[in-house]
Design an enzyme around this catalytic site. Structure first.
Site, PDB file in Angstrom:
ATOM      1  CB  SER A 133      -0.910   0.005   1.228  1.00  0.00           C
ATOM      2  OG  SER A 133      -1.565   1.249   1.386  1.00  0.00           O
ATOM      3  CE1 TYR A 146      -3.875  -1.698   5.212  1.00  0.00           C
ATOM      4  CE2 TYR A 146      -3.299   0.595   4.827  1.00  0.00           C
ATOM      5  CZ  TYR A 146      -3.655  -0.648   4.349  1.00  0.00           C
ATOM      6  OH  TYR A 146      -3.784  -0.847   2.988  1.00  0.00           O
TER       7      TYR A 146
END
Length: 246
Positions: A133, A146
């Protein structure tokens, strides 16, 4: 001879869209996810084979890899896409959220690579692709779990590429921005340059087809975040804090 791939996190979002797109291009796709019901629905698509598997269960990965090997299934591509996102509160960090996030976003991918990598050995053009990501490019609010898991994953893939440089395996790191999935639909903030899952799937397919080492999309978000990361550290920290207040 048709190409064969294995795609994790295939029950929804980017994984499901990518599985469908690869199948539409003539690939045989082993679609991996925990949800048997969703995989059965996906397997209605010609070329897709449902492969229920919990990637956080290392023994299950070992068993699945052995079953595929015993069937003499050679994979041309392993695309590791499974992931999750949990936001945390800094003043009361939820340690279990960190454990769950790292379990699927990092440890499961490492285990999958360890046991699925041998299945690429028979391919003339083996590829390993891992979806991380852009989140780790900049310190976003409540993203301690995250973002850290994705930073660890991206570093792992880059380091793995160094150590496998003398092999035939082509390694690709995929770092998307915001894509309209069931995961991002839970976000309560504005997501700039949001892309559809079908657009993401096409960009992944064509990036891999062109043997790219890294795939990032959308480009506008990537450039913006990289420019923000180049700011003097103090200014960068103040900007991140100001963004968190909005």
């Amino acid at each position: 001879m048709s190409s064969t791939c294995l795609i994790t996190g295939a029950s929804s979002g980017i994984g499901a869209a990518t599985a469908k797109y690869f199948a539409s291009q003539g690939w045989t796709v082993y679609a991996v996810a925990r949800s048997v019901e969703k995989l059965q629905q996906l397997a209605i698509t010609p070329g897709i084979i449902a492969l229920p598997l919990d990637l956080t269960d290392t023994h299950a990965i070992i068993t699945t890899a052995k079953e595929l090997a015993n069937k003499n299934i050679a994979l041309d591509l392993v695309l590791l896409n499974a992931g999750s996102c949990e936001y945390v509160t800094a003043k009361n960090l939820d340690l279990s959220a960190f454990e769950r996030t790292f379990a699927i976003n990092f440890h499961a991918n490492v285990a999958a690579i360890k046991y699925l990598l041998p299945l690429l050995s028979l391919s003339k053009k083996p590829q390993l692709a891992v979806v991380s990501s852009m989140a780790h490019f900049f310190p976003f609010t409540r993203s301690e779990a995250y973002g850290a898991s994705k930073a660890a994953l991206s570093y792992f893939v880059d380091s793995l590429r160094v150590d496998l440089a003398k092999t035939e395996i082509q390694i690709c790191l995929i770092e998307p921005g915001f894509v309209d999935t069931p995961l991002t639909q839970k976000n309560d903030f504005k997501m700039p340059f949001l892309l559809s899952v079908d657009t993401a799937a096409k960009r992944i397919y064509h990036g891999l087809d062109n043997n790219k080492l890294r795939i990032r999309f959308p480009i506008r978000l990537s450039v913006m975040l990289k420019l923000m990361a180049c700011l003097p550290y103090g200014l960068r920290c103040r900007l991140a804090a100001k963004m968190a207040d909005k």
